[in-house]
Write a protein that holds these residues in place. Structure first.
Motif, PDB file in Angstrom:
ATOM      1  N   PHE A 283       0.814  -1.218   0.000  1.00 35.11           N
ATOM      2  CA  PHE A 283       0.000   0.000   0.000  1.00 35.11           C
ATOM      3  C   PHE A 283       0.846   1.266   0.000  1.00 35.11           C
ATOM      4  O   PHE A 283       0.563   2.205  -0.732  1.00 35.11           O
ATOM      5  N   VAL A 284       1.881   1.327   0.826  1.00 34.02           N
ATOM      6  CA  VAL A 284       2.709   2.533   0.914  1.00 34.02           C
ATOM      7  C   VAL A 284       3.389   2.795  -0.429  1.00 34.02           C
ATOM      8  O   VAL A 284       3.402   3.933  -0.920  1.00 34.02           O
ATOM      9  N   ARG A 285       3.931   1.744  -1.041  1.00 35.98           N
ATOM     10  CA  ARG A 285       4.563   1.908  -2.363  1.00 35.98           C
ATOM     11  C   ARG A 285       3.541   2.346  -3.407  1.00 35.98           C
ATOM     12  O   ARG A 285       3.827   3.197  -4.243  1.00 35.98           O
TER      13      ARG A 285
ATOM     14  N   GLU B 166       0.731   4.008  -2.911  1.00 38.22           N
ATOM     15  CA  GLU B 166       0.368   5.408  -2.669  1.00 38.22           C
ATOM     16  C   GLU B 166       1.438   6.345  -3.221  1.00 38.22           C
ATOM     17  O   GLU B 166       1.130   7.359  -3.838  1.00 38.22           O
ATOM     18  N   GLY B 167       2.702   6.018  -3.008  1.00 45.63           N
ATOM     19  CA  GLY B 167       3.788   6.820  -3.556  1.00 45.63           C
ATOM     20  C   GLY B 167       3.793   6.805  -5.082  1.00 45.63           C
ATOM     21  O   GLY B 167       4.032   7.826  -5.719  1.00 45.63           O
ATOM     22  N   THR B 168       3.513   5.646  -5.646  1.00 41.08           N
ATOM     23  CA  THR B 168       3.477   5.516  -7.105  1.00 41.08           C
ATOM     24  C   THR B 168       2.303   6.300  -7.681  1.00 41.08           C
ATOM     25  O   THR B 168       2.431   6.933  -8.738  1.00 41.08           O
ATOM     26  N   LEU B 169       1.153   6.296  -7.008  1.00 44.83           N
ATOM     27  CA  LEU B 169       0.017   7.105  -7.447  1.00 44.83           C
ATOM     28  C   LEU B 169       0.354   8.593  -7.398  1.00 44.83           C
ATOM     29  O   LEU B 169       0.031   9.340  -8.332  1.00 44.83           O
ATOM     30  N   LYS B 170       1.011   9.016  -6.347  1.00 48.17           N
ATOM     31  CA  LYS B 170       1.424  10.420  -6.240  1.00 48.17           C
ATOM     32  C   LYS B 170       2.395  10.769  -7.370  1.00 48.17           C
ATOM     33  O   LYS B 170       2.270  11.818  -8.015  1.00 48.17           O
ATOM     34  N   ASP B 171       3.357   9.887  -7.632  1.00 54.42           N
ATOM     35  CA  ASP B 171       4.304  10.112  -8.731  1.00 54.42           C
ATOM     36  C   ASP B 171       3.584  10.151 -10.077  1.00 54.42           C
ATOM     37  O   ASP B 171       3.937  10.947 -10.953  1.00 54.42           O
ATOM     38  N   ALA B 172       2.574   9.288 -10.238  1.00 49.51           N
ATOM     39  CA  ALA B 172       1.812   9.266 -11.492  1.00 49.51           C
ATOM     40  C   ALA B 172       1.089  10.591 -11.696  1.00 49.51           C
ATOM     41  O   ALA B 172       1.053  11.123 -12.814  1.00 49.51           O
ATOM     42  N   LYS B 173       0.515  11.139 -10.639  1.00 47.60           N
ATOM     43  CA  LYS B 173      -0.166  12.434 -10.751  1.00 47.60           C
ATOM     44  C   LYS B 173       0.815  13.515 -11.181  1.00 47.60           C
ATOM     45  O   LYS B 173       0.499  14.362 -12.012  1.00 47.60           O
ATOM     46  N   GLU B 174       2.016  13.474 -10.639  1.00 48.75           N
ATOM     47  CA  GLU B 174       3.032  14.471 -10.993  1.00 48.75           C
ATOM     48  C   GLU B 174       3.551  14.292 -12.414  1.00 48.75           C
ATOM     49  O   GLU B 174       3.938  15.250 -13.062  1.00 48.75           O
TER      50      GLU B 174
END
Length: 153
Positions: free
Chosen positions: A115-117, A119-127
């Motif tokens: 989950f933590v990875r 969430e970070g990957t989703l944030k990176d995808a948005k950026e």
């Protein structure tokens, strides 16, 4: 914006042909045609894709594709990805504008440890998402993470 020697420039095309009333056809020689038209709110009908839906769909699909590419590069195993998106239009100074796009991806992963990875990957995808970086509207990512055991959407 003028491209420099280190920039990569890509080009994408489509054609629009008016067919009747407030309808047309969007085409590209390599894709199936898409019938487009005005939504009911602008004197159209609800049975065709409208530009507003296509814009929201572009943000939604770009976020998914960017997330999946980043997840693959990070060896994050994604079992499924489903997403809903909603855009909000406001009228300012006599002009309509999409002011917000809320994207709700539901991502199924092998275990909660991912989950933590994710969430970070989703944030990176948005950026990194080309479309969300290109629109003026605020793009909000509101994910739902789950395991295969809790996959009710």
């Amino acid at each position: 914006m003028k491209a420099t020697a280190t920039q990569r420039v890509l080009s994408f095309r489509n054609s629009i042909s008016w067919s009747s009333a407030r309808r047309g056809m969007m085409t590209n020689t390599e894709h199936q045609p898409v019938e487009i038209g005005s939504p009911p709110e602008f004197k159209g009908t609800p049975d065709v894709w409208c530009p507003e839906e296509l814009l929201i769909g572009a943000v939604n699909s770009c976020l998914m594709l960017t997330f999946l590419a980043l997840a693959r590069n990070q060896k994050l195993e994604v079992l499924s990805y489903d997403s809903r998106a909603e855009g909000t239009l406001h009228r300012y100074d006599g002009k309509y504008r999409v002011t917000r796009v809320v994207v709700n991806p539901a991502v199924t992963l092998r275990s909660e440890e991912d989950f933590v990875r994710a969430e970070g990957t989703l944030k990176d995808a948005k950026e990194a998402c080309i479309i969300s970086n290109s629109v003026v509207a605020k793009v909000v990512l509101s994910p739902q993470l789950r395991t295969i055991a809790s996959s009710a959407y």
